[in-house]
Design a protein around this motif. Structure first.
Motif, PDB file in Angstrom:
ATOM      1  N   MET A 225       1.823   6.614 -22.704  1.00 44.34           N
ATOM      2  CA  MET A 225       1.587   5.367 -22.593  1.00 44.34           C
ATOM      3  C   MET A 225       2.546   4.682 -21.384  1.00 44.34           C
ATOM      4  SD  MET A 225       0.457   4.900 -26.281  1.00 44.34           S
ATOM      5  CE  MET A 225       0.113   3.480 -26.404  1.00 44.34           C
ATOM      6  N   GLN A 226       3.419   4.544 -21.948  1.00 46.31           N
ATOM      7  CA  GLN A 226       4.757   3.554 -20.917  1.00 46.31           C
ATOM      8  C   GLN A 226       4.491   4.149 -19.493  1.00 46.31           C
ATOM      9  OE1 GLN A 226       8.442   4.793 -22.697  1.00 46.31           O
ATOM     10  NE2 GLN A 226       7.757   3.215 -24.640  1.00 46.31           N
ATOM     11  N   ILE A 227       4.373   5.634 -19.572  1.00 43.00           N
ATOM     12  CA  ILE A 227       4.385   5.811 -17.967  1.00 43.00           C
ATOM     13  C   ILE A 227       3.070   5.419 -17.377  1.00 43.00           C
ATOM     14  CG2 ILE A 227       4.021   7.816 -16.222  1.00 43.00           C
ATOM     15  CD1 ILE A 227       5.563   9.601 -18.291  1.00 43.00           C
ATOM     16  N   ASN A 228       2.174   5.674 -17.731  1.00 38.52           N
ATOM     17  CA  ASN A 228       0.832   5.438 -17.295  1.00 38.52           C
ATOM     18  C   ASN A 228       0.605   3.972 -17.492  1.00 38.52           C
ATOM     19  OD1 ASN A 228      -0.384   7.991 -17.971  1.00 38.52           O
ATOM     20  ND2 ASN A 228      -2.124   8.163 -17.665  1.00 38.52           N
ATOM     21  N   GLY A 229       0.741   3.423 -18.537  1.00 38.85           N
ATOM     22  CA  GLY A 229       0.854   1.709 -18.549  1.00 38.85           C
ATOM     23  C   GLY A 229       1.698   1.103 -17.340  1.00 38.85           C
ATOM     24  N   VAL A 230       2.640   1.460 -17.424  1.00 36.83           N
ATOM     25  CA  VAL A 230       3.947   0.288 -15.807  1.00 36.83           C
ATOM     26  C   VAL A 230       3.075   0.900 -15.143  1.00 36.83           C
ATOM     27  CG1 VAL A 230       6.111   0.093 -14.985  1.00 36.83           C
ATOM     28  CG2 VAL A 230       5.747   0.416 -17.789  1.00 36.83           C
ATOM     29  N   ALA A 231       2.516   2.771 -14.425  1.00 33.41           N
ATOM     30  CA  ALA A 231       2.097   3.259 -13.252  1.00 33.41           C
ATOM     31  C   ALA A 231       0.900   2.009 -12.563  1.00 33.41           C
ATOM     32  CB  ALA A 231       1.844   4.030 -12.831  1.00 33.41           C
ATOM     33  N   GLY A 232       0.102   1.732 -14.783  1.00 35.68           N
ATOM     34  CA  GLY A 232      -1.009   1.710 -14.116  1.00 35.68           C
ATOM     35  C   GLY A 232      -1.097  -0.166 -13.279  1.00 35.68           C
ATOM     36  N   VAL A 233      -0.860  -0.744 -14.556  1.00 39.12           N
ATOM     37  CA  VAL A 233       0.122  -2.234 -14.130  1.00 39.12           C
ATOM     38  C   VAL A 233      -0.273  -2.505 -12.216  1.00 39.12           C
ATOM     39  CG1 VAL A 233       0.795  -3.864 -14.667  1.00 39.12           C
ATOM     40  CG2 VAL A 233      -0.418  -2.933 -16.700  1.00 39.12           C
ATOM     41  N   LEU A 234       1.534  -1.589 -11.959  1.00 39.15           N
ATOM     42  CA  LEU A 234       1.712  -1.643 -10.971  1.00 39.15           C
ATOM     43  C   LEU A 234       1.231  -1.497  -9.760  1.00 39.15           C
ATOM     44  CD1 LEU A 234       5.079  -0.347 -11.287  1.00 39.15           C
ATOM     45  CD2 LEU A 234       4.685  -2.597 -11.016  1.00 39.15           C
ATOM     46  N   ILE A 235       0.625  -0.180  -9.946  1.00 38.28           N
ATOM     47  CA  ILE A 235      -0.455  -0.165  -9.038  1.00 38.28           C
ATOM     48  C   ILE A 235      -1.871  -1.317  -8.735  1.00 38.28           C
ATOM     49  CG2 ILE A 235      -2.519   0.873  -8.247  1.00 38.28           C
ATOM     50  CD1 ILE A 235      -0.580   3.754  -9.366  1.00 38.28           C
TER      51      ILE A 235
ATOM     52  N   MET B 186       1.200  11.540 -11.069  1.00 37.84           N
ATOM     53  CA  MET B 186       0.591  12.472 -10.154  1.00 37.84           C
ATOM     54  C   MET B 186       1.569  13.865 -10.598  1.00 37.84           C
ATOM     55  SD  MET B 186      -0.258  14.751  -7.044  1.00 37.84           S
ATOM     56  CE  MET B 186       1.312  15.345  -6.603  1.00 37.84           C
ATOM     57  N   ALA B 187       2.684  14.007 -10.321  1.00 42.68           N
ATOM     58  CA  ALA B 187       3.940  14.337 -10.822  1.00 42.68           C
ATOM     59  C   ALA B 187       4.344  14.359 -12.444  1.00 42.68           C
ATOM     60  CB  ALA B 187       5.486  13.863 -10.211  1.00 42.68           C
ATOM     61  N   SER B 188       4.406  13.297 -12.783  1.00 40.70           N
ATOM     62  CA  SER B 188       4.489  13.128 -14.578  1.00 40.70           C
ATOM     63  C   SER B 188       3.769  14.514 -15.130  1.00 40.70           C
ATOM     64  CB  SER B 188       3.805  11.716 -14.996  1.00 40.70           C
ATOM     65  OG  SER B 188       2.900  11.468 -14.951  1.00 40.70           O
ATOM     66  N   THR B 189       2.621  15.049 -14.602  1.00 40.37           N
ATOM     67  CA  THR B 189       2.093  15.804 -15.560  1.00 40.37           C
ATOM     68  C   THR B 189       3.621  17.387 -15.452  1.00 40.37           C
ATOM     69  OG1 THR B 189       0.293  14.938 -15.174  1.00 40.37           O
ATOM     70  CG2 THR B 189       0.270  18.298 -15.860  1.00 40.37           C
ATOM     71  N   ALA B 190       4.400  17.441 -14.813  1.00 40.99           N
ATOM     72  CA  ALA B 190       4.704  18.376 -14.712  1.00 40.99           C
ATOM     73  C   ALA B 190       6.256  17.815 -15.283  1.00 40.99           C
ATOM     74  CB  ALA B 190       4.581  18.600 -13.460  1.00 40.99           C
ATOM     75  N   VAL B 191       6.871  17.303 -14.612  1.00 34.14           N
ATOM     76  CA  VAL B 191       8.429  16.101 -15.282  1.00 34.14           C
ATOM     77  C   VAL B 191       8.250  16.242 -17.009  1.00 34.14           C
ATOM     78  CG1 VAL B 191       9.172  14.350 -14.695  1.00 34.14           C
ATOM     79  CG2 VAL B 191       7.992  15.489 -12.380  1.00 34.14           C
ATOM     80  N   PHE B 192       7.268  15.282 -17.173  1.00 32.62           N
ATOM     81  CA  PHE B 192       7.248  14.698 -18.008  1.00 32.62           C
ATOM     82  C   PHE B 192       6.753  15.650 -19.683  1.00 32.62           C
ATOM     83  CE2 PHE B 192       7.963  11.103 -15.745  1.00 32.62           C
ATOM     84  CZ  PHE B 192       9.607  11.004 -15.963  1.00 32.62           C
ATOM     85  N   THR B 193       6.239  16.937 -19.265  1.00 32.79           N
ATOM     86  CA  THR B 193       5.271  18.197 -19.686  1.00 32.79           C
ATOM     87  C   THR B 193       4.246  16.989 -20.486  1.00 32.79           C
ATOM     88  OG1 THR B 193       7.381  18.621 -20.042  1.00 32.79           O
ATOM     89  CG2 THR B 193       5.952  19.311 -21.862  1.00 32.79           C
TER      90      THR B 193
ATOM     91  N   ALA C 167       1.255  -1.282  -0.276  1.00 35.43           N
ATOM     92  CA  ALA C 167      -0.133  -0.093  -0.021  1.00 35.43           C
ATOM     93  C   ALA C 167       1.279   1.033   0.230  1.00 35.43           C
ATOM     94  CB  ALA C 167      -1.243   0.414   1.378  1.00 35.43           C
ATOM     95  N   GLY C 168       1.819   1.340   0.587  1.00 30.99           N
ATOM     96  CA  GLY C 168       2.975   2.247   0.522  1.00 30.99           C
ATOM     97  C   GLY C 168       3.500   2.330  -0.153  1.00 30.99           C
ATOM     98  N   LEU C 169       3.806   1.935  -0.868  1.00 34.37           N
ATOM     99  CA  LEU C 169       4.291   1.266  -2.490  1.00 34.37           C
ATOM    100  C   LEU C 169       2.953   1.720  -3.489  1.00 34.37           C
ATOM    101  CD1 LEU C 169       7.282   1.347  -4.615  1.00 34.37           C
ATOM    102  CD2 LEU C 169       6.657  -1.151  -4.823  1.00 34.37           C
ATOM    103  N   THR C 170       1.914   1.644  -3.360  1.00 33.30           N
ATOM    104  CA  THR C 170       1.255   2.489  -4.367  1.00 33.30           C
ATOM    105  C   THR C 170       0.908   3.876  -3.952  1.00 33.30           C
ATOM    106  OG1 THR C 170       0.288  -0.083  -4.106  1.00 33.30           O
ATOM    107  CG2 THR C 170      -1.443   1.279  -4.970  1.00 33.30           C
ATOM    108  N   ALA C 171       1.043   4.175  -3.141  1.00 34.49           N
ATOM    109  CA  ALA C 171       0.733   5.817  -2.499  1.00 34.49           C
ATOM    110  C   ALA C 171       2.435   6.323  -2.848  1.00 34.49           C
ATOM    111  CB  ALA C 171       1.060   6.400  -1.180  1.00 34.49           C
ATOM    112  N   ALA C 172       3.411   5.949  -3.219  1.00 37.05           N
ATOM    113  CA  ALA C 172       4.639   6.326  -3.682  1.00 37.05           C
ATOM    114  C   ALA C 172       4.670   6.448  -5.291  1.00 37.05           C
ATOM    115  CB  ALA C 172       5.887   5.971  -3.404  1.00 37.05           C
ATOM    116  N   ILE C 173       3.912   5.309  -5.820  1.00 41.08           N
ATOM    117  CA  ILE C 173       3.242   5.327  -7.816  1.00 41.08           C
ATOM    118  C   ILE C 173       2.055   6.393  -8.123  1.00 41.08           C
ATOM    119  CG2 ILE C 173       2.790   3.345  -9.714  1.00 41.08           C
ATOM    120  CD1 ILE C 173       4.180   1.154  -8.044  1.00 41.08           C
ATOM    121  N   GLY C 174       1.346   6.426  -7.592  1.00 39.94           N
ATOM    122  CA  GLY C 174       0.222   7.700  -7.084  1.00 39.94           C
ATOM    123  C   GLY C 174       0.627   9.170  -7.937  1.00 39.94           C
ATOM    124  N   ALA C 175       1.175   9.563  -6.364  1.00 40.57           N
ATOM    125  CA  ALA C 175       2.129  11.039  -6.578  1.00 40.57           C
ATOM    126  C   ALA C 175       3.150  10.898  -7.608  1.00 40.57           C
ATOM    127  CB  ALA C 175       3.331  10.757  -5.667  1.00 40.57           C
ATOM    128  N   PHE C 176       4.047   9.360  -8.650  1.00 41.68           N
ATOM    129  CA  PHE C 176       4.813   9.414  -9.606  1.00 41.68           C
ATOM    130  C   PHE C 176       4.101   9.546 -10.317  1.00 41.68           C
ATOM    131  CE2 PHE C 176       6.090   7.909 -13.098  1.00 41.68           C
ATOM    132  CZ  PHE C 176       7.228   8.038 -13.276  1.00 41.68           C
TER     133      PHE C 176
END
Length: 219
Positions: free
Chosen positions: A183-193, A114-121, A103-112
């Motif tokens: 597609m890669q960011i959302n795909g990998v993050a979503g599957v992991l979550i 969210m931050a991907s919008t600004a980090v990866f434009t 659950a803690g790792l899921t929270a970290a991936i969720g924050a990632f």
């Protein structure tokens, strides 16, 4: 021509504001997630604190045993059984510990996410989507981890997070985004979550069944 230039300028300003808001929000939420994860780690590291009081009561019982004899010997045995019981509750099963960490790792991936919008434009609706869905997953997963650490898990949260993870992976296709990075960011993050949330739910169910079985055996 001037209208086109004004529209472009307005789009640039709007995107700049969106990126700034996303950056600030991601920073604040990341700090919040780190605090939650820190408390989770501390709660795991404090497992040795729980048995201290029974150990002291056992030592006190031993000292009384020399003074009062057989009557205190029975109390000492009762205290020993209590200590074993408390230790069994404090040193929780490894399955629930793994569920808490998932659950803690899921929270970290969720924050990632969210931050991907600004980090990866990530622009337009996809950027707004990642900010909102990432923040939602980070907050829910943080609450989920906190509830597990308190031995009061809510399995519904794990199910909701699994669904949100699946949606995060599918969102670029649904919203018609063709940028490979997104597609890669959302795909990998979503599957992991989704996987971590399902694993967390499985751990909670297994621990609940074990508790019920041990309770029936004890009865």
């Amino acid at each position: 021509m001037s209208f086109t230039a004004s529209a472009i300028a307005a789009s640039i300003v709007a995107f700049s504001l969106t990126s700034a808001i996303a950056a600030v929000a991601s920073g604040m939420l990341t700090l919040f997630v780190l605090i939650i994860v820190g408390f989770t780690v501390l709660s795991q590291g404090s497992d040795d604190w729980g048995p201290a009081q029974p150990a002291q009561s056992s030592a006190a019982g031993s000292s009384r045993q020399h003074k009062t004899g057989k009557s205190n010997d029975k109390q000492n045995r009762t205290g020993l059984l209590d200590r074993i019981s408390v230790t069994g509750v404090t040193n929780r099963d490894g399955t629930i510990v793994l569920a808490e960490r998932a659950a803690g790792l899921t929270a970290a991936i969720g924050a990632f996410v969210m931050a991907s919008t600004a980090v990866f434009t990530i622009t337009e609706w996809m950027g707004i989507h990642n900010v909102l869905i990432g923040a939602t997953m980070a907050v829910l997963a943080s609450i989920h981890a906190l509830r597990i650490s308190q031995d009061k898990p809510i399995i519904v949260l794990a199910g909701v997070l699994a669904l949100l993870g699946a949606w995060t992976a599918a969102a670029p296709f649904v919203l018609g985004v063709s940028r490979p990075l997104v597609m890669q960011i959302n795909g990998v993050a979503g599957v992991l979550i989704a996987i971590l949330s399902l694993g967390s739910a499985y751990g909670i169910l297994q621990t609940s069944r074990s508790s019920q079985t041990s309770g029936a055996t004890g009865a």
